[in-house]
Design an enzyme around this catalytic site. Sequence first.
Site, short mmCIF file in Angstrom:
data_model
loop_
_atom_site.label_atom_id
_atom_site.label_comp_id
_atom_site.label_asym_id
_atom_site.label_seq_id
_atom_site.Cartn_x
_atom_site.Cartn_y
_atom_site.Cartn_z
CG ASP A 183 -6.61 -1.56 -1.69
OD1 ASP A 183 -6.87 -2.77 -1.85
OD2 ASP A 183 -5.69 -1.15 -0.97
CG ASP A 199 -1.99 -1.03 1.21
OD1 ASP A 199 -2.49 -1.33 0.11
OD2 ASP A 199 -2.37 -1.53 2.28
#
Length: 166
Positions: A137, A119
């Site tokens: 995401d 991330d």
Amino acid sequence: MKLKYIILAAVSALVLVLDQVSKVYIDKTMTLHSSFSVIEGLFNITYLRNKGAAFGILASSAYRLPFFLLVSTVAVVVILIAVSKLRDDQKLNVASLSLIFSGALGNMIDRVRLGEVIDFLDVHWKGHHWPAFNIADSAICVGVFILAIDMLLEERREKQKTPPAN
């Protein structure tokens, strides 16, 4: 080949390439937990790794990897079946399902390759940070949002087609 499969392939390929290239770039050019500001006070690039789901859910579970791989595989199969059942005129549904499909696949690739997800998109406001996320995401969230809106609009279109009962 039907247009819906071309849309699925094109959207999925684009998102997967952007997702994987961005993660490899972050991994190769930054050290874990390093960060730099893109928009002061709002948006940073911060290199993190997430063993869990959103908000780190299940990060410490011994069964997390098999669980996430199973869930991702089921999602991918269900989406492929759903796309096959869509009408040719439901292009927006195909595009939104393609975003969800490629997002699930992008994070699944990370889990298989690394055992966790990279991330790096860090949105914050006045010291409050949204959990870091990635392009996969984002694709899932945008796909779900577009799908929900289109379903509401489809319901409205169906009501307009049906003549009022006397």
